[in-house]
Design a protein around this motif. Structure first.
Motif, PDB file in Angstrom:
ATOM      1  N   ILE A 660       0.864  -1.184   0.000  1.00 15.06           N
ATOM      2  CA  ILE A 660       0.000   0.000   0.000  1.00 15.06           C
ATOM      3  C   ILE A 660       0.896   1.228   0.000  1.00 15.06           C
ATOM      4  CG2 ILE A 660      -1.734   1.315   1.272  1.00 15.06           C
ATOM      5  CD1 ILE A 660      -2.731  -1.289   2.450  1.00 15.06           C
ATOM      6  N   VAL A 661       0.707   2.099  -1.033  1.00 16.95           N
ATOM      7  CA  VAL A 661       1.520   3.303  -1.161  1.00 16.95           C
ATOM      8  C   VAL A 661       0.737   4.470  -0.580  1.00 16.95           C
ATOM      9  CG1 VAL A 661       2.687   4.858  -2.752  1.00 16.95           C
ATOM     10  CG2 VAL A 661       2.673   2.391  -3.205  1.00 16.95           C
ATOM     11  N   TYR A 662       1.338   5.104   0.447  1.00 12.22           N
ATOM     12  CA  TYR A 662       0.698   6.246   1.105  1.00 12.22           C
ATOM     13  C   TYR A 662       1.212   7.504   0.436  1.00 12.22           C
ATOM     14  CZ  TYR A 662      -1.625   8.564   5.052  1.00 12.22           C
ATOM     15  OH  TYR A 662      -2.476   9.300   5.844  1.00 12.22           O
ATOM     16  N   GLU A 663       0.341   8.224  -0.276  1.00 15.26           N
ATOM     17  CA  GLU A 663       0.772   9.357  -1.081  1.00 15.26           C
ATOM     18  C   GLU A 663      -0.217  10.491  -0.967  1.00 15.26           C
ATOM     19  OE1 GLU A 663       0.817   8.049  -5.103  1.00 15.26           O
ATOM     20  OE2 GLU A 663      -1.352   7.762  -5.203  1.00 15.26           O
ATOM     21  N   CYS A 664       0.188  11.635  -1.563  1.00 12.18           N
ATOM     22  CA  CYS A 664      -0.709  12.787  -1.649  1.00 12.18           C
ATOM     23  C   CYS A 664      -1.394  12.774  -3.010  1.00 12.18           C
ATOM     24  CB  CYS A 664       0.059  14.085  -1.471  1.00 12.18           C
ATOM     25  SG  CYS A 664       0.522  14.452   0.238  1.00 12.18           S
ATOM     26  N   ALA A 665      -2.688  12.559  -3.014  1.00  9.93           N
ATOM     27  CA  ALA A 665      -3.436  12.644  -4.264  1.00  9.93           C
ATOM     28  C   ALA A 665      -3.629  14.114  -4.618  1.00  9.93           C
ATOM     29  CB  ALA A 665      -4.765  11.933  -4.118  1.00  9.93           C
ATOM     30  N   ILE A 666      -3.453  14.438  -5.901  1.00  9.24           N
ATOM     31  CA  ILE A 666      -3.495  15.852  -6.288  1.00  9.24           C
ATOM     32  C   ILE A 666      -4.902  16.413  -6.285  1.00  9.24           C
ATOM     33  CG2 ILE A 666      -1.386  15.677  -7.640  1.00  9.24           C
ATOM     34  CD1 ILE A 666      -3.118  15.536 -10.150  1.00  9.24           C
ATOM     35  N   GLY A 667      -5.902  15.584  -6.171  1.00 10.57           N
ATOM     36  CA  GLY A 667      -7.272  16.067  -6.071  1.00 10.57           C
ATOM     37  C   GLY A 667      -7.868  16.379  -7.429  1.00 10.57           C
ATOM     38  N   SER A 668      -7.264  17.277  -8.175  1.00 13.32           N
ATOM     39  CA  SER A 668      -7.782  17.666  -9.489  1.00 13.32           C
ATOM     40  C   SER A 668      -6.619  17.774 -10.468  1.00 13.32           C
ATOM     41  CB  SER A 668      -8.526  18.999  -9.405  1.00 13.32           C
ATOM     42  OG  SER A 668      -8.867  19.465 -10.699  1.00 13.32           O
ATOM     43  N   THR A 669      -6.661  16.916 -11.475  1.00  8.88           N
ATOM     44  CA  THR A 669      -5.611  16.982 -12.508  1.00  8.88           C
ATOM     45  C   THR A 669      -5.702  18.275 -13.289  1.00  8.88           C
ATOM     46  OG1 THR A 669      -5.696  14.555 -12.688  1.00  8.88           O
ATOM     47  CG2 THR A 669      -4.605  15.755 -14.464  1.00  8.88           C
ATOM     48  N   VAL A 670      -6.945  18.747 -13.487  1.00  8.38           N
ATOM     49  CA  VAL A 670      -7.130  20.005 -14.219  1.00  8.38           C
ATOM     50  C   VAL A 670      -6.508  21.167 -13.459  1.00  8.38           C
ATOM     51  CG1 VAL A 670      -8.860  21.623 -15.122  1.00  8.38           C
ATOM     52  CG2 VAL A 670      -9.247  19.158 -15.309  1.00  8.38           C
ATOM     53  N   GLY A 671      -6.738  21.194 -12.136  1.00 12.44           N
ATOM     54  CA  GLY A 671      -6.159  22.268 -11.336  1.00 12.44           C
ATOM     55  C   GLY A 671      -4.641  22.270 -11.396  1.00 12.44           C
ATOM     56  N   PHE A 672      -4.041  21.062 -11.279  1.00 17.29           N
ATOM     57  CA  PHE A 672      -2.576  20.962 -11.350  1.00 17.29           C
ATOM     58  C   PHE A 672      -2.062  21.364 -12.734  1.00 17.29           C
ATOM     59  CE2 PHE A 672       1.356  18.105 -11.260  1.00 17.29           C
ATOM     60  CZ  PHE A 672       2.097  19.044 -10.549  1.00 17.29           C
ATOM     61  N   GLY A 673      -2.826  21.003 -13.783  1.00 16.03           N
ATOM     62  CA  GLY A 673      -2.423  21.367 -15.146  1.00 16.03           C
ATOM     63  C   GLY A 673      -2.475  22.864 -15.373  1.00 16.03           C
ATOM     64  N   ILE A 674      -3.540  23.528 -14.842  1.00 21.66           N
ATOM     65  CA  ILE A 674      -3.643  24.982 -14.993  1.00 21.66           C
ATOM     66  C   ILE A 674      -2.494  25.674 -14.263  1.00 21.66           C
ATOM     67  CG2 ILE A 674      -5.056  26.998 -14.450  1.00 21.66           C
ATOM     68  CD1 ILE A 674      -7.527  25.257 -14.851  1.00 21.66           C
ATOM     69  N   LEU A 675      -2.159  25.165 -13.061  1.00 21.14           N
ATOM     70  CA  LEU A 675      -1.046  25.742 -12.291  1.00 21.14           C
ATOM     71  C   LEU A 675       0.257  25.682 -13.086  1.00 21.14           C
ATOM     72  CD1 LEU A 675      -0.319  25.327  -8.554  1.00 21.14           C
ATOM     73  CD2 LEU A 675       1.434  24.615 -10.161  1.00 21.14           C
ATOM     74  N   LEU A 676       0.544  24.494 -13.641  1.00 25.91           N
ATOM     75  CA  LEU A 676       1.770  24.355 -14.436  1.00 25.91           C
ATOM     76  C   LEU A 676       1.691  25.154 -15.726  1.00 25.91           C
ATOM     77  CD1 LEU A 676       2.580  20.530 -14.067  1.00 25.91           C
ATOM     78  CD2 LEU A 676       3.708  22.444 -12.945  1.00 25.91           C
ATOM     79  N   GLY A 677       0.519  25.193 -16.343  1.00 22.37           N
ATOM     80  CA  GLY A 677       0.367  25.919 -17.605  1.00 22.37           C
ATOM     81  C   GLY A 677       0.612  27.412 -17.446  1.00 22.37           C
ATOM     82  N   TYR A 678       0.128  27.969 -16.321  1.00 25.18           N
ATOM     83  CA  TYR A 678       0.339  29.403 -16.087  1.00 25.18           C
ATOM     84  C   TYR A 678       1.837  29.723 -15.903  1.00 25.18           C
ATOM     85  CZ  TYR A 678      -0.177  34.046 -14.031  1.00 25.18           C
ATOM     86  OH  TYR A 678      -0.064  35.387 -13.760  1.00 25.18           O
ATOM     87  N   ILE A 679       2.530  28.850 -15.159  1.00 26.50           N
ATOM     88  CA  ILE A 679       3.987  29.045 -15.000  1.00 26.50           C
ATOM     89  C   ILE A 679       4.688  28.957 -16.361  1.00 26.50           C
ATOM     90  CG2 ILE A 679       6.081  28.117 -13.967  1.00 26.50           C
ATOM     91  CD1 ILE A 679       4.401  27.068 -11.675  1.00 26.50           C
ATOM     92  N   SER A 680       4.246  27.980 -17.167  1.00 28.65           N
ATOM     93  CA  SER A 680       4.866  27.794 -18.483  1.00 28.65           C
ATOM     94  C   SER A 680       4.615  28.999 -19.388  1.00 28.65           C
ATOM     95  CB  SER A 680       4.328  26.521 -19.142  1.00 28.65           C
ATOM     96  OG  SER A 680       4.591  25.395 -18.329  1.00 28.65           O
ATOM     97  N   LEU A 681       3.410  29.566 -19.307  1.00 26.54           N
ATOM     98  CA  LEU A 681       3.088  30.727 -20.131  1.00 26.54           C
ATOM     99  C   LEU A 681       4.013  31.896 -19.813  1.00 26.54           C
ATOM    100  CD1 LEU A 681       1.217  32.188 -22.146  1.00 26.54           C
ATOM    101  CD2 LEU A 681      -0.274  32.758 -20.207  1.00 26.54           C
ATOM    102  N   LEU A 682       4.179  32.176 -18.525  1.00 21.70           N
ATOM    103  CA  LEU A 682       5.067  33.276 -18.139  1.00 21.70           C
ATOM    104  C   LEU A 682       6.517  32.995 -18.543  1.00 21.70           C
ATOM    105  CD1 LEU A 682       3.716  34.135 -14.561  1.00 21.70           C
ATOM    106  CD2 LEU A 682       3.199  35.274 -16.720  1.00 21.70           C
TER     107      LEU A 682
END
Length: 776
Positions: A660-682
């Protein structure tokens, strides 16, 4: 004019007996030399005598030729080395097996006029022998070795070049092939770069230069001035010209200049006579406490290596002609015997003069003004043998002789290559080959330029496109070839100072912390005063938008700290913070870089006439506001993500069937993608703007650093996406931590590394002129 020409032609036909053409020598130079016949003749010019009398110019009769005196055993040994090399080649079955080499070697008496006469005798035909009585063509040599003196070599090479006769010149530290532009390549003979590397190694940025008033000294100074700055970053304290004679007043003035200068290192480029005169004045005035660097004309002078000079010259660093070994030369020298007078067909034979010098047991009286070192040398047979052994038969330290040896073999290899030519595949017109009968010197020059061989001492001899052979320096206590970085063994160096340490030789000491350099008006660049810095470190900080730089450093610190949230057992708080803190910190960092790029472009446009008003939109308040707005937008994205689908600890059983792997689920892939996308845009926007501004003038050169930093940043995160998706559990966290640290280090090094290098290690470049791209 036409009438006159026709008349002369008719007259000579009508009366041929009056104008019968016979070839007769109108005169003959009384040259000191030795000769040996052969199928091919090589010439040589050597300084066997070092003085000559001044002829009486009455202009009422033909002037008498000057008389040579002051026999120089080293010059005679160089001539005999050429004879030995030719004899060795003639006995070598693998080199010129069907050709016998001969030689004509002349003494130039260290006099330009004598050198010219000897060179013209070699070019036009030796000893008055003529191939054709109708054309007055003599038996010319196919190549000449010498002269070892700089001024004579330059002058003679220009004349010899007109006849396209190969001249292998014996310069200070190498051999040089005479070409059509040999005068310009004369500069290549100076070991200036080796000396500059020594200056750089010991941190001697402030040095004095003394040169003799001739071609040798003038070109050395020119080479120093052109190479010193870009290689060592140093400068010269003074350039003085040594008098050509023994002018006591002028020598006294030069020594006084050295005494008053703050330079502890003095470099001397001068021939033997000038050096002896200068050092005699140094001893007379008791001038000590200097580190001397010397050219080869100094380090080879035995008179300076005495106990009288050691307190003043001990520890001198000097360039020497490369040493070599010539097997069999000593036995050859031991067989030299006087030549019967009737066999001496061309002037005074230098072999006989050598024995006359030995049996007279004294040098010729030196001319007025020369530092006298002669006198009675020997009184008996035993002492004569000692003089012979020390002056002539000692072959343990062959330096100029080794250059002669290599020069002769270069000519021999070129001739051998020429004779190997296959008919129909030759390099000359019509694919023809050169023939031994009727061989022209310029044909040998073609092969000499391409010669490449290795001596018995493992030295490679070849010529580049400039006619220069590879120079190899023998530096006292240090050694290096010209194309290698100088390696110095300081443990073997003798320092002639109280603490046995190398001296410091700088115009001004480095400025302490809290001060900056202020250059002295009219002084060299390495001379400056240290003045207190204005409040807030230095010019390079002020020139690079210090406020945004400080904010950028703070954001990078936060980026590094983000990686700590990925350590340990997942907790609800750490799972929520790790991505939010990462996203906001990197947006703060990239937005600072974006604003810095926009400011660079705005400042450049404002430097143009009529565009100053645009700067009001890029003041300090506007810069801070832009960074705040861009960062707040990322904060909004993170807040919405945490509210709608917050990351949380999760026990994952899908990766492994038995774990059993105890990890942090990101909750929303879309939210994580938008976060990375905004950094990439800048980041992409910053890269594009910086790339467009990369070719701005040097005063706006921060755009180049931003371009490189954004290139690193984008490369890391482009590689992160596929690696993160394909990595399960804890490995995904490791990939993300690696991407955070790698991109942060990349930004820190690319943006601040060059500035820290200048601030800490090159403070002399931390000036307004340097920052604004000022060039001397």
């Amino acid at each position: 004019m036409s009438f006159v020409l026709i008349y002369v032609c008719v007259f000579t036909v009508r009366f041929p007996s009056l104008y019968s053409f016979t070839c007769q020598l109108q005169g003959q130079f009384n040259l000191n030399g030795i000769h040996q016949t052969g199928d091919v003749i090589l010439g040589g010019l050597f300084s066997v005598n070092v003085f000559s009398t001044v002829p009486d110019l009455s202009f009422t009769s033909e002037p008498q030729e000057s008389v040579c005196y002051g026999f120089h055993p080293s010059g005679f040994r160089q001539a005999q080395t050429m004879a030995f090399a030719i004899d060795e080649i003639n006995r070598n079955p693998n080199l010129l097996s069907n050709v016998t080499l001969g030689y004509s070697l002349y003494d130039n008496c260290n006099e330009l006029a004598k050198g010219f006469r000897a060179a013209m005798s070699l070019i036009s035909g030796q000893a008055g022998e003529m191939i054709s009585e109708k054309t007055c063509v003599g038996l010319p040599v196919l190549g000449i070795v010498g002269d070892s003196f700089s001024t004579s070599s330059i002058a003679i090479s220009t004349v010899v070049g007109l006849y396209r006769v190969p001249l292998v010149k014996l310069f200070a530290n190498k051999i040089v092939l005479s070409t059509k532009n040999s005068f310009h390549h004369f500069l290549g003979q100076f070991p200036v770069r080796a000396m500059i590397q020594i200056l750089k190694h010991f941190g001697w940025t402030w040095a004095g230069l003394l040169i003799s008033n001739d071609d040798y000294g003038v070109h050395a100074a020119r080479a120093f001035l052109s190479d010193l700055g870009p290689i060592a970053g140093g400068c010269l304290a003074y350039i003085e010209v040594l008098p050509l004679g023994n002018n006591r007043a002028e020598l006294n003035r030069i020594v006084n200049v050295i005494r008053k200068s703050t330079a502890s290192v003095v470099i001397v480029f001068a021939v033997k006579g000038h050096t002896l005169n200068l050092m005699a004045e140094v001893v007379r005035q008791n001038l000590t406490g200097l580190q001397w660097m010397a050219s080869e004309a100094w380090t080879s002078v035995a008179e300076l290596q005495t106990s009288d000079f050691m307190p003043y010259l001990g520890g001198t660093l000097g360039i020497a002609i490369p040493r070599g070994e010539i097997s069999g030369l000593r036995n050859f020298l031991l067989k030299i015997r006087p030549v019967p007078k009737q066999n001496n067909t061309s002037g005074y034979n230098m072999v006989n003069q050598f024995w006359e010098h030995i049996f007279k047991c004294r040098f010729a009286p030196p001319p007025e003004g020369w530092l006298e070192t002669g006198g009675q040398l020997c009184t008996g047979q035993e002492v004569i043998e000692t003089v012979l052994e020390e002056e002539f038969f000692d072959v343990s330290d062959l330096r100029p002789e080794y250059n002669v040896y290599k020069a002769v073999y270069a000519l021999a290899h070129a001739l051998d290559d020429m004779l190997q030519c296959e008919p129909g595949r030759g390099p000359f017109s019509g694919d023809t080959c050169a023939q031994l009968q009727g061989l022209e010197p310029w044909q040998l020059m073609f092969y000499l330029e391409k010669v490449n061989f290795t001596t018995s001492f493992s030295d490679q001899v070849s010529f580049d496109e400039n006619g220069d052979a590879l120079p190899i320096y023998d530096i006292m206590w240090v050694s290096a070839k010209s194309d290698e970085e100088l390696m110095i063994d300081e443990n073997k160096i003798f320092w002639n100072f109280v603490f046995k340490q190398p001296p410091r030789s700088v115009c001004s000491e480095s400025c302490p912390p809290g001060t900056r350099m202020a250059h002295k008006k009219g002084e060299p660049e390495c001379c400056f005063d240290c003045v207190p810095c204005s409040e807030g470190n230095t010019p390079i900080v002020r020139a690079n938008n210090s406020e945004l730089s400080y904010l950028l450093l703070m954001s990078l610190k936060l980026c590094f700290l983000c990686s700590l949230l990925f350590i340990g057992r997942p907790q609800p708080l750490t799972c929520q913070l790790r991505h939010a803190a990462f996203g906001i910190s990197f947006v703060l960092c990239v937005s600072c870089i974006l604003v810095k790029t926009m400011v660079v472009l705005a400042v450049f446009k404002a430097s143009k006439p009529g565009a100053e008003a645009s700067l009001k939109w890029f003041g300090a308040v506007q810069q801070r506001g832009t960074v705040l707005v861009l960062t707040c937008f990322q904060a909004v994205i993170c807040t919405v993500w945490l509210v709608l689908a917050s990351p949380a600890p999760h026990k994952n059983t899908q990766y492994y069937s038995d774990k059993i792997v105890y990890e942090c689920a990101i909750g929303s892939t879309v939210g994580f993608g938008i976060l990375l996308g905004y950094i990439s845009l800048l980041a992409v926007l910053s890269f594009v703007l910086a790339f467009l501004a990369r070719n701005l003038p040097d005063s706006f050169n921060e755009a180049k650093l931003i371009t490189f930093s954004m290139l690193i940043f984008c490369a890391v995160w482009v590689a992160f996406v596929p690696a993160y998706i394909s990595s399960p559990g804890k490995y995904a966290d490791a990939v993300e931590v690696f991407a955070i640290l790698a991109s942060s280090f990349g930004l820190l090094v690319a943006l601040f590394g060059p500035k820290c290098y200048i601030i800490l290690l090159k403070p002399e470049r931390n000036t307004k002129k340097a920052i604004m791209g000022y060039r001397c």
